[in-house]
Write a protein that holds these residues in place. Structure first.
Motif, short mmCIF file in Angstrom:
data_model
loop_
_atom_site.label_atom_id
_atom_site.label_comp_id
_atom_site.label_asym_id
_atom_site.label_seq_id
_atom_site.Cartn_x
_atom_site.Cartn_y
_atom_site.Cartn_z
N THR A 1 0.52 9.52 -4.87
CA THR A 1 0.41 10.87 -4.48
C THR A 1 1.41 11.86 -5.05
OG1 THR A 1 1.62 10.25 -2.41
CG2 THR A 1 -0.96 10.21 -2.20
N VAL B 1 -9.16 -0.35 1.92
CA VAL B 1 -8.96 1.13 1.30
C VAL B 1 -10.65 1.87 1.33
CG1 VAL B 1 -8.53 2.85 -0.28
CG2 VAL B 1 -6.86 0.85 -0.02
N TYR C 1 0.94 -1.19 -0.04
CA TYR C 1 0.06 -0.28 -0.16
C TYR C 1 0.76 1.16 -0.03
CZ TYR C 1 -2.57 3.84 1.71
OH TYR C 1 -3.16 5.18 1.81
N GLU C 2 1.95 1.35 0.91
CA GLU C 2 2.61 2.52 0.98
C GLU C 2 3.33 2.76 -0.37
OE1 GLU C 2 4.81 2.09 4.62
OE2 GLU C 2 3.19 2.91 5.96
N HIS D 1 -9.64 9.78 2.08
CA HIS D 1 -9.10 8.65 1.81
C HIS D 1 -8.69 7.96 3.10
CE1 HIS D 1 -6.41 5.45 -0.17
NE2 HIS D 1 -5.43 6.07 0.84
N ASP E 1 -12.57 4.99 0.51
CA ASP E 1 -12.63 6.66 0.05
C ASP E 1 -13.94 7.10 -0.12
OD1 ASP E 1 -9.87 6.39 -0.63
OD2 ASP E 1 -10.03 6.02 -2.95
N THR F 1 2.64 1.84 -3.41
CA THR F 1 1.70 2.57 -4.31
C THR F 1 1.01 3.92 -4.07
OG1 THR F 1 0.67 0.05 -4.83
CG2 THR F 1 -0.45 2.00 -5.64
N ASN F 2 1.01 4.09 -2.62
CA ASN F 2 0.31 5.35 -2.34
C ASN F 2 1.21 6.42 -2.45
OD1 ASN F 2 -1.72 6.97 -0.97
ND2 ASN F 2 -0.21 7.23 0.54
N GLU F 3 2.61 6.26 -2.42
CA GLU F 3 3.80 6.89 -2.69
C GLU F 3 3.86 7.39 -4.10
OE1 GLU F 3 6.88 9.71 -2.70
OE2 GLU F 3 5.77 8.89 -1.15
#
Length: 92
Positions: free
Chosen positions: A25, A50, A17-18, A38, A52, A20-22
């Motif tokens: 964003t 997740v 997740y981190e 989110h 949203d 992908t999120n990095e």
């Protein structure tokens, strides 16, 4: 109509997740139009969840089109989001 989008990622990890999120964003198009809020965290069964809040399902679908290549590159498995009507969100 505003919507809640819930994504269950069986076997998903915080590291996945981190990563992908990095990437998402830091994309030039982030934050995407229509994103209200989110949240993400472990789902209690060894996977990841997740949730949203979006101004519309169309806004969410447009985000998915932009984010899909990133999710594929980072190894995020394909998922089927659940989309439900949103009545209210309170953000402290």
């Amino acid at each position: 109509m505003a919507v809640i989008v819930t994504v269950e990622i069986p076997g998903g990890t915080q590291e996945m997740y981190e990563r992908t999120n990095e990437r998402i964003t830091s994309a030039s198009w982030f934050p995407p139009p229509g994103l209200i809020a989110h949240a993400a965290g472990p789902d209690g069964t060894g996977g990841w969840r997740v949730v949203d809040f979006w101004e519309s399902e169309e806004a969410f679908r447009a985000f998915v089109e932009q984010a899909t290549p990133i999710m594929q590159e980072t190894g995020m498995p394909p998922v089927m989001p659940r989309v439900d009507p949103l009545v209210n969100v309170i953000v402290k």
